[in-house]
Write a protein that holds these residues in place. Structure first.
Motif, PDB file in Angstrom:
ATOM      1  N   THR A 159      -2.502  -7.581   7.410  1.00  0.00           N
ATOM      2  CA  THR A 159      -3.326  -7.533   6.201  1.00  0.00           C
ATOM      3  C   THR A 159      -3.858  -6.126   5.967  1.00  0.00           C
ATOM      4  OG1 THR A 159      -3.970  -9.847   6.442  1.00  0.00           O
ATOM      5  CG2 THR A 159      -5.394  -8.471   5.086  1.00  0.00           C
ATOM      6  N   ASN A 160      -4.361  -5.504   7.021  1.00  0.00           N
ATOM      7  CA  ASN A 160      -4.857  -4.129   6.884  1.00  0.00           C
ATOM      8  C   ASN A 160      -3.735  -3.170   6.493  1.00  0.00           C
ATOM      9  OD1 ASN A 160      -7.596  -4.458   7.323  1.00  0.00           O
ATOM     10  ND2 ASN A 160      -7.661  -2.766   8.774  1.00  0.00           N
ATOM     11  N   CYS A 161      -2.548  -3.391   7.033  1.00  0.00           N
ATOM     12  CA  CYS A 161      -1.395  -2.556   6.685  1.00  0.00           C
ATOM     13  C   CYS A 161      -1.092  -2.659   5.189  1.00  0.00           C
ATOM     14  CB  CYS A 161      -0.160  -2.978   7.477  1.00  0.00           C
ATOM     15  SG  CYS A 161      -0.194  -2.535   9.209  1.00  0.00           S
ATOM     16  N   LEU A 162      -1.096  -3.874   4.681  1.00  0.00           N
ATOM     17  CA  LEU A 162      -0.807  -4.083   3.256  1.00  0.00           C
ATOM     18  C   LEU A 162      -1.877  -3.435   2.374  1.00  0.00           C
ATOM     19  CD1 LEU A 162       0.444  -7.763   3.414  1.00  0.00           C
ATOM     20  CD2 LEU A 162       1.833  -5.723   2.972  1.00  0.00           C
ATOM     21  N   LEU A 163      -3.129  -3.554   2.778  1.00  0.00           N
ATOM     22  CA  LEU A 163      -4.212  -2.926   2.016  1.00  0.00           C
ATOM     23  C   LEU A 163      -4.083  -1.406   2.034  1.00  0.00           C
ATOM     24  CD1 LEU A 163      -7.200  -5.173   3.132  1.00  0.00           C
ATOM     25  CD2 LEU A 163      -6.164  -5.075   0.851  1.00  0.00           C
ATOM     26  N   TYR A 164      -3.785  -0.858   3.217  1.00  0.00           N
ATOM     27  CA  TYR A 164      -3.641   0.591   3.352  1.00  0.00           C
ATOM     28  C   TYR A 164      -2.448   1.094   2.534  1.00  0.00           C
ATOM     29  CZ  TYR A 164      -3.468   5.201   5.476  1.00  0.00           C
ATOM     30  OH  TYR A 164      -3.467   6.560   5.666  1.00  0.00           O
ATOM     31  N   ALA A 165      -1.321   0.375   2.602  1.00  0.00           N
ATOM     32  CA  ALA A 165      -0.124   0.768   1.845  1.00  0.00           C
ATOM     33  C   ALA A 165      -0.407   0.719   0.348  1.00  0.00           C
ATOM     34  CB  ALA A 165       1.053  -0.136   2.198  1.00  0.00           C
ATOM     35  N   CYS A 166      -1.120  -0.295  -0.087  1.00  0.00           N
ATOM     36  CA  CYS A 166      -1.482  -0.418  -1.502  1.00  0.00           C
ATOM     37  C   CYS A 166      -2.360   0.750  -1.934  1.00  0.00           C
ATOM     38  CB  CYS A 166      -2.197  -1.742  -1.727  1.00  0.00           C
ATOM     39  SG  CYS A 166      -2.649  -2.026  -3.444  1.00  0.00           S
ATOM     40  N   GLU A 167      -3.322   1.081  -1.103  1.00  0.00           N
ATOM     41  CA  GLU A 167      -4.216   2.208  -1.403  1.00  0.00           C
ATOM     42  C   GLU A 167      -3.437   3.513  -1.535  1.00  0.00           C
ATOM     43  OE1 GLU A 167      -7.358   4.691   1.237  1.00  0.00           O
ATOM     44  OE2 GLU A 167      -7.693   2.524   1.191  1.00  0.00           O
ATOM     45  N   LYS A 168      -2.415   3.685  -0.712  1.00  0.00           N
ATOM     46  CA  LYS A 168      -1.595   4.907  -0.722  1.00  0.00           C
ATOM     47  C   LYS A 168      -0.414   4.804  -1.695  1.00  0.00           C
ATOM     48  CE  LYS A 168      -4.086   6.959   2.255  1.00  0.00           C
ATOM     49  NZ  LYS A 168      -4.933   8.054   1.856  1.00  0.00           N
ATOM     50  N   LYS A 169      -0.338   3.687  -2.438  1.00  0.00           N
ATOM     51  CA  LYS A 169       0.726   3.442  -3.418  1.00  0.00           C
ATOM     52  C   LYS A 169       2.123   3.475  -2.787  1.00  0.00           C
ATOM     53  CE  LYS A 169      -2.002   5.114  -7.348  1.00  0.00           C
ATOM     54  NZ  LYS A 169      -3.054   4.207  -7.136  1.00  0.00           N
ATOM     55  N   GLN A 170       2.220   2.913  -1.591  1.00  0.00           N
ATOM     56  CA  GLN A 170       3.491   2.812  -0.886  1.00  0.00           C
ATOM     57  C   GLN A 170       4.124   1.458  -1.201  1.00  0.00           C
ATOM     58  OE1 GLN A 170       1.441   4.683   3.006  1.00  0.00           O
ATOM     59  NE2 GLN A 170       3.354   3.638   3.401  1.00  0.00           N
ATOM     60  N   ARG A 171       5.435   1.415  -1.340  1.00  0.00           N
ATOM     61  CA  ARG A 171       6.151   0.160  -1.598  1.00  0.00           C
ATOM     62  C   ARG A 171       6.418  -0.610  -0.314  1.00  0.00           C
ATOM     63  NH1 ARG A 171       6.416  -2.302  -5.923  1.00  0.00           N
ATOM     64  NH2 ARG A 171       8.488  -3.100  -5.503  1.00  0.00           N
ATOM     65  N   GLN A 172       6.425   0.103   0.820  1.00  0.00           N
ATOM     66  CA  GLN A 172       6.680  -0.536   2.110  1.00  0.00           C
ATOM     67  C   GLN A 172       5.672  -0.044   3.139  1.00  0.00           C
ATOM     68  OE1 GLN A 172      10.863   0.331   2.986  1.00  0.00           O
ATOM     69  NE2 GLN A 172      11.206  -1.884   2.854  1.00  0.00           N
ATOM     70  N   VAL A 173       5.487  -0.887   4.154  1.00  0.00           N
ATOM     71  CA  VAL A 173       4.640  -0.525   5.286  1.00  0.00           C
ATOM     72  C   VAL A 173       5.525   0.163   6.317  1.00  0.00           C
ATOM     73  CG1 VAL A 173       3.241  -1.436   7.182  1.00  0.00           C
ATOM     74  CG2 VAL A 173       3.053  -2.444   4.893  1.00  0.00           C
ATOM     75  N   ASP A 174       5.196   1.409   6.627  1.00  0.00           N
ATOM     76  CA  ASP A 174       5.954   2.133   7.641  1.00  0.00           C
ATOM     77  C   ASP A 174       5.122   2.233   8.929  1.00  0.00           C
ATOM     78  OD1 ASP A 174       4.048   4.057   7.045  1.00  0.00           O
ATOM     79  OD2 ASP A 174       5.458   5.432   6.093  1.00  0.00           O
ATOM     80  N   GLU A 175       5.693   2.871   9.922  1.00  0.00           N
ATOM     81  CA  GLU A 175       5.043   2.973  11.234  1.00  0.00           C
ATOM     82  C   GLU A 175       3.708   3.705  11.149  1.00  0.00           C
ATOM     83  OE1 GLU A 175       6.469   4.058  15.769  1.00  0.00           O
ATOM     84  OE2 GLU A 175       7.613   4.812  14.067  1.00  0.00           O
ATOM     85  N   GLU A 176       3.647   4.761  10.365  1.00  0.00           N
ATOM     86  CA  GLU A 176       2.406   5.519  10.210  1.00  0.00           C
ATOM     87  C   GLU A 176       1.309   4.651   9.593  1.00  0.00           C
ATOM     88  OE1 GLU A 176      -0.446   8.368  10.385  1.00  0.00           O
ATOM     89  OE2 GLU A 176       1.502   8.370  11.378  1.00  0.00           O
ATOM     90  N   THR A 177       1.674   3.824   8.643  1.00  0.00           N
ATOM     91  CA  THR A 177       0.713   2.914   8.014  1.00  0.00           C
ATOM     92  C   THR A 177       0.116   1.965   9.045  1.00  0.00           C
ATOM     93  OG1 THR A 177       1.939   3.023   5.938  1.00  0.00           O
ATOM     94  CG2 THR A 177       0.428   1.186   6.200  1.00  0.00           C
ATOM     95  N   VAL A 178       0.944   1.491   9.957  1.00  0.00           N
ATOM     96  CA  VAL A 178       0.466   0.583  11.007  1.00  0.00           C
ATOM     97  C   VAL A 178      -0.594   1.275  11.851  1.00  0.00           C
ATOM     98  CG1 VAL A 178       1.089  -0.744  13.073  1.00  0.00           C
ATOM     99  CG2 VAL A 178       2.617  -0.717  11.082  1.00  0.00           C
ATOM    100  N   TYR A 179      -0.329   2.520  12.253  1.00  0.00           N
ATOM    101  CA  TYR A 179      -1.283   3.213  13.112  1.00  0.00           C
ATOM    102  C   TYR A 179      -2.568   3.565  12.365  1.00  0.00           C
ATOM    103  CZ  TYR A 179       2.464   3.190  16.452  1.00  0.00           C
ATOM    104  OH  TYR A 179       3.448   2.780  17.315  1.00  0.00           O
ATOM    105  N   GLN A 180      -2.459   3.856  11.069  1.00  0.00           N
ATOM    106  CA  GLN A 180      -3.665   4.101  10.273  1.00  0.00           C
ATOM    107  C   GLN A 180      -4.487   2.821  10.138  1.00  0.00           C
ATOM    108  OE1 GLN A 180      -4.885   6.985   9.228  1.00  0.00           O
ATOM    109  NE2 GLN A 180      -3.147   8.037  10.144  1.00  0.00           N
ATOM    110  N   ALA A 181      -3.814   1.708   9.876  1.00  0.00           N
ATOM    111  CA  ALA A 181      -4.510   0.427   9.740  1.00  0.00           C
ATOM    112  C   ALA A 181      -5.123  -0.003  11.076  1.00  0.00           C
ATOM    113  CB  ALA A 181      -3.528  -0.630   9.239  1.00  0.00           C
TER     114      ALA A 181
END
Length: 102
Positions: A74-96
């Motif tokens: 859930t945090n990954c999806l929120l973070y990706a949305c905030e960054k306007k990313q279409r997919q969750v990548d490895e960096e997004t996981v570590y940020q979340a």
């Protein structure tokens, strides 16, 4: 944890009232992708939102514990949305993950 507390004699009345006991085990690494796809489908999307490296990272962080997987995904999806990313990548996981303090 809770099992050891319930085992105390003082908690006998409570333990006797518990009708269903269930221990949910961790997911295996190969189950994570299907689990995330199913959860996304319930949410109304069939897009591949999590990359293979991101699923590896999610499993590495959560060890397959469903409650942790749900929180992190859930945090990954929120973070990706905030960054306007279409997919969750490895960096997004570590940020979340850093936001959740796992």
């Amino acid at each position: 944890m809770i099992r050891s507390k319930l085992a105390l004699n003082v908690n006998n009345p409570l333990r006797q009232r518990i009708v269903v006991k269930h221990m949910m085990s961790n997911m295996q690494k190969d189950e994570l992708g299907g689990y995330l796809k199913t959860r996304l489908a319930f949410g109304g999307t069939h897009e591949e939102l999590f990359t293979a490296p991101s699923m590896e990272a999610i499993y590495g962080v959560t060890n397959g514990v469903p409650r942790l997987v749900n929180s992190l995904a859930t945090n990954c999806l929120l973070y990706a949305c905030e960054k306007k990313q279409r997919q969750v990548d490895e960096e997004t996981v570590y940020q979340a993950q850093s936001e959740l303090n796992f």
